[in-house]
Design a protein around this motif. Structure first.
Motif, PDB file in Angstrom:
ATOM      1  N   LEU A 203     -53.402 -23.086 -10.153  1.00  0.00           N
ATOM      2  CA  LEU A 203     -53.648 -22.188 -11.393  1.00  0.00           C
ATOM      3  C   LEU A 203     -52.328 -22.821 -12.450  1.00  0.00           C
TER       4      LEU A 203
ATOM      5  N   LEU B  95     -56.732 -22.685 -19.099  1.00  0.00           N
ATOM      6  CA  LEU B  95     -57.304 -21.756 -18.274  1.00  0.00           C
ATOM      7  C   LEU B  95     -58.397 -20.925 -18.724  1.00  0.00           C
TER       8      LEU B  95
ATOM      9  N   GLU C 236     -59.054 -16.526 -15.170  1.00  0.00           N
ATOM     10  CA  GLU C 236     -57.999 -17.170 -14.525  1.00  0.00           C
ATOM     11  C   GLU C 236     -56.355 -16.712 -15.055  1.00  0.00           C
TER      12      GLU C 236
ATOM     13  N   ARG D 117     -55.514 -13.264 -13.769  1.00  0.00           N
ATOM     14  CA  ARG D 117     -55.021 -13.491 -12.242  1.00  0.00           C
ATOM     15  C   ARG D 117     -53.561 -13.785 -12.033  1.00  0.00           C
TER      16      ARG D 117
END
Lengths: 275, 281
Positions: free
Chosen positions: A30, A41, A45, A48
């Motif tokens: 990521l 992103l 995402e 996260r």
């Protein structure tokens, strides 16, 4: 194999790594995508990231206490550092914040006493200049010859070679208790007074010179204020240590200096167009 | 194995510890002055490239108007370039990114745009203004005017040399720090799932965590003739020290098995609170 075979007990660090490795790899991936130029992103995402960051930090903490794999520890520390940097990066939309950056809300109020002192110095200087020229008109050319702005250079040269360095000097010499700043303010005030009187009496002076004088006055006022504040912070740091009090006011002073530069630039452009 | 500690790579960079808000301390590597200079040179080069179109235009059209416009553009670009990239890219300009540097706040808190502004205004004062004064040769009439400017430039340029974190005056006043941010890779675990040689507890007690670290490094070295010789030497020393009776056979297998067994043993001891730092304890 002997009864003490360690493998029979299972290496704790190996189990730990097996259980957590997937989340580290995900975070690494990521981050790599986030910091690359390309598709940003998705919002899922992004959500996260903080959670993965916290679990990786706890993994680092566990690895430091139970695991003896130095390369793993180095990897986790590096991953945590990179995530930390990404999450703590300044998020700024320049068009939104640039005015607030240059003119922060509380700055002028906080610097009011210093600004009054700087203004008072220039006004005193102007009064002196006016009185001098009224009593003895021959003072005028002498003062103009000694002015901080040259009549011979173009307005842009004046800007970069005289106005900006002198203003920065006025700020920087705050380190020397701002006495040179006051001297610069007074000196400029005297010449400005003389020039103003001449203008009032109807003399012909090049427009770009006059604009340059007033630009320098405005710039010196702002930078002199910053310099005075710097000197004040050094002399009377209050509860903080001297360098800490300088650091505390540094952002306000930088804003002063940048707004002064902006004004100087505009003034010089105006003078250039007038010439 | 005592002389084998020399195989450990000595860290070339100074380090600093910071504590993140979650309470964990991280080690930061500080770049050398050469690395910072390289990043700065790259950034200045990028600015020059950005100014080329305007400079060419000025040369072609001639006249003073173009030259003054160029001066204004230089001033704007050199300020805006640094501030724009540092605020947009999270404390990193393209030059810094190439070298792998990053700007952070010394206290570990979030970087604010004000702090970046301070840094960049100070860079004007430190470098660009005296450079400009020196390069416009016709303004400075005599040595009396050149020497203060040179001293001004010299003082600020030498400032990073005289403090141990290599801070510029701008970093100092703004409370920031420039660090190196490499990207580490996750290397595979050296511990094997099952081992062939057996070691007794008495044999595993001989060495400590430092020696394990050295062995880790030896096992991760790239395969070459020198490495093979080094590993054979290490295997022989271990065998002599722990009085391992059976023949070694394959050196790499022996070392990997020993590593696994030793690590398991030391980790168990660590759990019980009996750390063994090195073989002398």
């Amino acid at each position: 194999m002997s009864g003490d075979s360690p493998v029979a007990h299972g290496l704790k660090s190996v189990d730990f790594r097996k259980s957590r490795e997937a989340s580290w790899v995900e975070l690494d991936e990521l981050l790599h995508r986030a910091t690359r130029f390309g598709r940003p992103l998705t919002s899922d995402e992004l959500m996260r990231l903080p959670m993965l960051y916290r679990t990786t930090l706890s993994s680092l903490s566990i690895a430091r206490s139970i695991a003896l794999d130095k390369s793993l520890e180095a990897y986790l520390e590096n991953l945590c550092l990179r995530t930390f940097l990404y999450l703590n990066a300044p998020r700024l939309a320049p068009d939104e914040h640039i005015l607030r950056m240059l003119f922060p809300p509380g700055a002028f109020k906080a610097l009011r006493p210093c600004m009054l002192v700087a203004l008072g110095t220039i006004v005193l200087g102007m009064v002196t200049g006016i009185c001098l020229v009224l009593r003895q008109p021959l003072w005028a050319p002498v003062l103009m010859h000694a002015s901080l702005i040259s009549q011979h250079d173009g307005p842009m040269d004046n800007l970069f070679m005289r106005i900006l360095p002198i203003s920065l000097l006025a700020t920087g010499t705050g380190l020397f208790l701002a006495l040179p700043s006051l001297v610069l303010l007074a000196w400029h005030g005297v010449v400005l007074g003389a020039v103003s009187l001449l203008l009032f009496q109807g003399a012909v002076i090049p427009a770009d010179y006059v604009l340059g004088m007033f630009t320098l006055a405005a710039t010196l006022l702002l930078c002199g204020t910053a310099g005075l504040r710097l000197g004040w912070a050094l002399l009377f740091p209050g509860p903080l240590r001297r360098m800490a009090s300088v650091v505390a006011y540094s952002s306000v002073m930088a804003c002063m200096v940048s707004s002064a530069s902006a004004i100087a630039l505009i003034g010089a452009l105006g003078a250039w167009m007038a010439s | 194995m005592s002389s084998a500690l020399d195989v450990l790579p000595r860290s070339q960079h100074k380090t600093v510890q910071i504590v993140v808000p979650e309470g964990i301390s991280l080690t930061l590597e500080l770049p050398s002055i050469g690395e910072r200079l390289a990043a700065f040179a790259l950034d200045v080069f990028a600015c020059v490239i950005g100014l080329l179109p305007i400079a060419v235009l000025t040369l072609l059209t001639g006249a003073d108007a173009g030259e003054e416009l160029l001066m204004v553009c230089i001033f704007l670009l050199r300020n805006c370039y640094f501030i724009f990239f540092e605020t947009r890219m999270g404390g990193v300009t393209p030059g810094k990114r190439v070298v792998g540097l990053c700007v952070i706040d010394q206290s570990g808190s979030k970087l604010t745009p004000q702090v970046l502004l301070v840094r960049n205004v100070m860079r004007e004062v430190e470098f660009f203004v005296p450079m400009q004064l020196l390069m416009a040769g016709d303004w400075l009439y005599s040595a009396w005017e050149v020497i203060p400017v040179v001293c001004w430039l010299g003082f600020f340029t030498a400032f990073p040399v005289f403090n141990n974190k290599h801070l510029r005056v701008g970093d100092f006043v703004a409370g920031t720090l420039v660090i190196l941010v490499p990207r580490n890779l996750l290397l595979p675990d050296l511990a094997r799932p099952d081992i062939q040689c057996a070691f007794s507890d008495a044999q595993l007690k001989m060495y400590g965590e430092e020696e394990l670290h050295v062995l880790d490094h030896v096992l991760r070295m790239e395969a070459s003739e020198a490495t093979a010789a080094l590993r054979a030497d290490v295997a022989r020393r271990i065998r002599d020290k722990i009085k391992f009776v059976p023949a070694i056979g394959d050196v790499d297998t022996f070392l990997a098995d020993f590593y696994t067994a030793q690590r398991a043993f030391l980790e168990r001891r660590r759990q019980l609170g009996k750390e063994k730092k090195n073989k002398h304890e």
